[in-house]
Design a protein around this motif. Structure first.
Motif, PDB file in Angstrom:
ATOM      1  N   PRO A  39       8.181 -16.876  12.034  1.00 51.75           N
ATOM      2  CA  PRO A  39       9.514 -17.382  12.369  1.00 51.75           C
ATOM      3  C   PRO A  39       9.847 -17.201  13.841  1.00 51.75           C
ATOM      4  O   PRO A  39       9.245 -16.372  14.536  1.00 51.75           O
ATOM      5  N   SER A  40      10.804 -17.974  14.330  1.00 51.79           N
ATOM      6  CA  SER A  40      11.247 -17.849  15.718  1.00 51.79           C
ATOM      7  C   SER A  40      11.721 -16.425  15.986  1.00 51.79           C
ATOM      8  O   SER A  40      12.389 -15.813  15.155  1.00 51.79           O
ATOM      9  N   GLY A  41      11.341 -15.916  17.155  1.00 53.27           N
ATOM     10  CA  GLY A  41      11.774 -14.573  17.541  1.00 53.27           C
ATOM     11  C   GLY A  41      10.921 -13.449  17.000  1.00 53.27           C
ATOM     12  O   GLY A  41      11.257 -12.274  17.185  1.00 53.27           O
ATOM     13  N   CYS A  42       9.777 -13.782  16.374  1.00 47.69           N
ATOM     14  CA  CYS A  42       8.954 -12.726  15.769  1.00 47.69           C
ATOM     15  C   CYS A  42       8.005 -12.068  16.771  1.00 47.69           C
ATOM     16  O   CYS A  42       7.342 -11.085  16.449  1.00 47.69           O
ATOM     17  N   GLY A  43       7.905 -12.630  17.996  1.00 49.20           N
ATOM     18  CA  GLY A  43       7.061 -12.020  19.023  1.00 49.20           C
ATOM     19  C   GLY A  43       5.805 -12.802  19.365  1.00 49.20           C
ATOM     20  O   GLY A  43       4.969 -12.337  20.141  1.00 49.20           O
ATOM     21  N   LYS A 204      -4.018 -25.149   9.996  1.00 47.38           N
ATOM     22  CA  LYS A 204      -4.961 -25.112   8.875  1.00 47.38           C
ATOM     23  C   LYS A 204      -6.297 -25.735   9.264  1.00 47.38           C
ATOM     24  O   LYS A 204      -7.366 -25.256   8.870  1.00 47.38           O
ATOM     25  N   ALA A 205      -6.251 -26.800  10.068  1.00 44.40           N
ATOM     26  CA  ALA A 205      -7.467 -27.525  10.436  1.00 44.40           C
ATOM     27  C   ALA A 205      -8.302 -26.802  11.481  1.00 44.40           C
ATOM     28  O   ALA A 205      -9.526 -26.895  11.479  1.00 44.40           O
ATOM     29  N   ILE A 206      -7.655 -26.064  12.373  1.00 41.84           N
ATOM     30  CA  ILE A 206      -8.369 -25.543  13.535  1.00 41.84           C
ATOM     31  C   ILE A 206      -8.707 -24.060  13.464  1.00 41.84           C
ATOM     32  O   ILE A 206      -9.653 -23.592  14.091  1.00 41.84           O
ATOM     33  N   ALA A 207      -7.955 -23.283  12.688  1.00 32.15           N
ATOM     34  CA  ALA A 207      -8.050 -21.824  12.759  1.00 32.15           C
ATOM     35  C   ALA A 207      -9.312 -21.263  12.123  1.00 32.15           C
ATOM     36  O   ALA A 207      -9.745 -21.706  11.063  1.00 32.15           O
ATOM     37  N   ASP A 208      -9.893 -20.265  12.789  1.00 31.57           N
ATOM     38  CA  ASP A 208     -10.875 -19.391  12.158  1.00 31.57           C
ATOM     39  C   ASP A 208     -10.156 -18.206  11.504  1.00 31.57           C
ATOM     40  O   ASP A 208     -10.644 -17.640  10.535  1.00 31.57           O
ATOM     41  N   ARG A 209      -8.999 -17.871  12.101  1.00 31.99           N
ATOM     42  CA  ARG A 209      -8.218 -16.747  11.584  1.00 31.99           C
ATOM     43  C   ARG A 209      -6.734 -17.046  11.777  1.00 31.99           C
ATOM     44  O   ARG A 209      -6.330 -17.595  12.799  1.00 31.99           O
ATOM     45  N   ILE A 210      -5.948 -16.677  10.785  1.00 30.03           N
ATOM     46  CA  ILE A 210      -4.498 -16.847  10.848  1.00 30.03           C
ATOM     47  C   ILE A 210      -3.835 -15.475  10.948  1.00 30.03           C
ATOM     48  O   ILE A 210      -4.177 -14.557  10.191  1.00 30.03           O
ATOM     49  N   LEU A 211      -2.893 -15.343  11.884  1.00 28.33           N
ATOM     50  CA  LEU A 211      -2.042 -14.156  11.952  1.00 28.33           C
ATOM     51  C   LEU A 211      -0.612 -14.588  11.658  1.00 28.33           C
ATOM     52  O   LEU A 211      -0.090 -15.489  12.321  1.00 28.33           O
ATOM     53  N   PHE A 212       0.007 -13.961  10.676  1.00 26.75           N
ATOM     54  CA  PHE A 212       1.411 -14.226  10.377  1.00 26.75           C
ATOM     55  C   PHE A 212       2.229 -13.046  10.865  1.00 26.75           C
ATOM     56  O   PHE A 212       2.076 -11.923  10.389  1.00 26.75           O
ATOM     57  N   LEU A 213       3.098 -13.307  11.850  1.00 32.35           N
ATOM     58  CA  LEU A 213       3.930 -12.258  12.449  1.00 32.35           C
ATOM     59  C   LEU A 213       5.343 -12.305  11.914  1.00 32.35           C
ATOM     60  O   LEU A 213       5.888 -13.374  11.647  1.00 32.35           O
ATOM     61  N   GLU A 214       5.927 -11.137  11.780  1.00 30.73           N
ATOM     62  CA  GLU A 214       7.342 -10.997  11.401  1.00 30.73           C
ATOM     63  C   GLU A 214       7.847  -9.719  12.056  1.00 30.73           C
ATOM     64  O   GLU A 214       7.232  -8.651  11.929  1.00 30.73           O
ATOM     65  N   ASN A 215       8.933  -9.829  12.808  1.00 28.56           N
ATOM     66  CA  ASN A 215       9.531  -8.669  13.469  1.00 28.56           C
ATOM     67  C   ASN A 215       8.521  -7.875  14.289  1.00 28.56           C
ATOM     68  O   ASN A 215       8.509  -6.640  14.290  1.00 28.56           O
ATOM     69  N   GLY A 216       7.653  -8.607  14.998  1.00 27.73           N
ATOM     70  CA  GLY A 216       6.725  -7.950  15.913  1.00 27.73           C
ATOM     71  C   GLY A 216       5.531  -7.279  15.282  1.00 27.73           C
ATOM     72  O   GLY A 216       4.782  -6.566  15.946  1.00 27.73           O
ATOM     73  N   GLU A 217       5.303  -7.518  13.983  1.00 29.95           N
ATOM     74  CA  GLU A 217       4.173  -6.915  13.292  1.00 29.95           C
ATOM     75  C   GLU A 217       3.334  -7.988  12.609  1.00 29.95           C
ATOM     76  O   GLU A 217       3.853  -9.033  12.220  1.00 29.95           O
ATOM     77  N   ILE A 218       2.048  -7.710  12.436  1.00 34.26           N
ATOM     78  CA  ILE A 218       1.187  -8.613  11.686  1.00 34.26           C
ATOM     79  C   ILE A 218       1.404  -8.320  10.202  1.00 34.26           C
ATOM     80  O   ILE A 218       0.943  -7.305   9.678  1.00 34.26           O
TER      81      ILE A 218
END
Length: 246
Positions: A39-43, A204-218
């Motif tokens: 989300p916006s503002g997650c870092g 989805k098409a390009i990533a080898d790895r996805i990081l989902f951030l929330e409040n500055g943390e993975i």
């Protein structure tokens, strides 16, 4: 496991009394494409700016080729050249031609020979379909064309890692595809990239790895993008993805 180009250890970033990144750890391997979403503002963008040495950090360390990234170091200019960055805004000089914009940093910063850099610049422009616009000025180009030029300008510096920060956010929908196609081609050629984007189908098409951030943390990390987008493990990632069509 491939060669590690960048290591982030216990990274902590604050703006005033607001914590932006909390004790974040990440290794970036050569040839890997990591997509950072959230989300916006997650870092997300702050993370890229820390990696490029544009932001001070309040804790932890960033290692590039095993050496600490230190803004106070006399080697910071050389370190930054290893990590190229493309922003939402193209930041092209309006009074210079496209070719002059691309040549500026290699000639001034890297002190390379003009003939060599110009030949490489033209070759890169051909790869992104804009060789015939090299003598035009930025005002004569569309937003998508300007963003492709910004990518070429970063590539001509020979970065080991390329950071892409929401590079389609300022574009009209019909211009998004042409820019994303350039990035897909870079990924297929083995470029190492960290990409912040809200384009989920592209991620989805390009990533080898996805990081989902929330409040500055993975909150969630996945080396199986297809699985992540079909069935994320965390409830928060599930909620986030429900707002997108991809």
């Amino acid at each position: 496991m491939g060669e590690t180009l960048v290591q982030i250890k216990n990274l902590h970033k604050e703006f005033g009394d607001k914590v932006i990144l909390k004790n974040l750890d990440l290794d970036v391997q050569k040839g890997e494409v990591i997509v950072v979403i959230g989300p916006s503002g997650c870092g997300k963008s702050t993370l890229l700016r820390c990696l490029n040495g544009l932001e001070d950090i309040q804790g932890g360390e960033i290692l590039v080729d095993g050496k600490p990234l230190d803004k106070k170091s006399k080697d910071i200019s050389l370190m930054r050249q290893k990590i190229g960055m493309v922003f939402q805004s193209y930041d092209l000089f309006p009074h210079k031609t496209i070719l002059e914009n691309i040549l500026l940093a290699p000639l001034k910063v890297q002190k390379r020979k003009r003939a060599e850099v110009e030949a490489e610049a033209v070759e890169l422009l051909e790869r992104v379909g804009l060789a015939d616009r090299k003598n035009d000025y930025p005002r004569q180009l569309s937003g998508g064309q300007k963003q492709r030029i910004a990518i070429v300008r970063a590539l001509v510096m020979h970065p080991e890692v390329l950071l892409l920060d929401e590079i389609t956010a300022a574009l009209d929908p019909e211009m998004v595809h042409e820019v994303l196609q350039v990035v897909l081609n870079l990924a297929r050629s083995g470029s190492t990239m960290l990409i912040v984007t809200h384009e989920m189908a592209f991620a989805k098409a390009i990533a080898d790895r996805i990081l989902f951030l929330e409040n500055g943390e993975i909150v969630e990390e996945s080396r199986d993008p297809k699985k992540f987008f079909e069935k994320p493990e965390t409830e928060r990632a599930q909620q986030f993805l429900k707002s997108f069509e991809y």
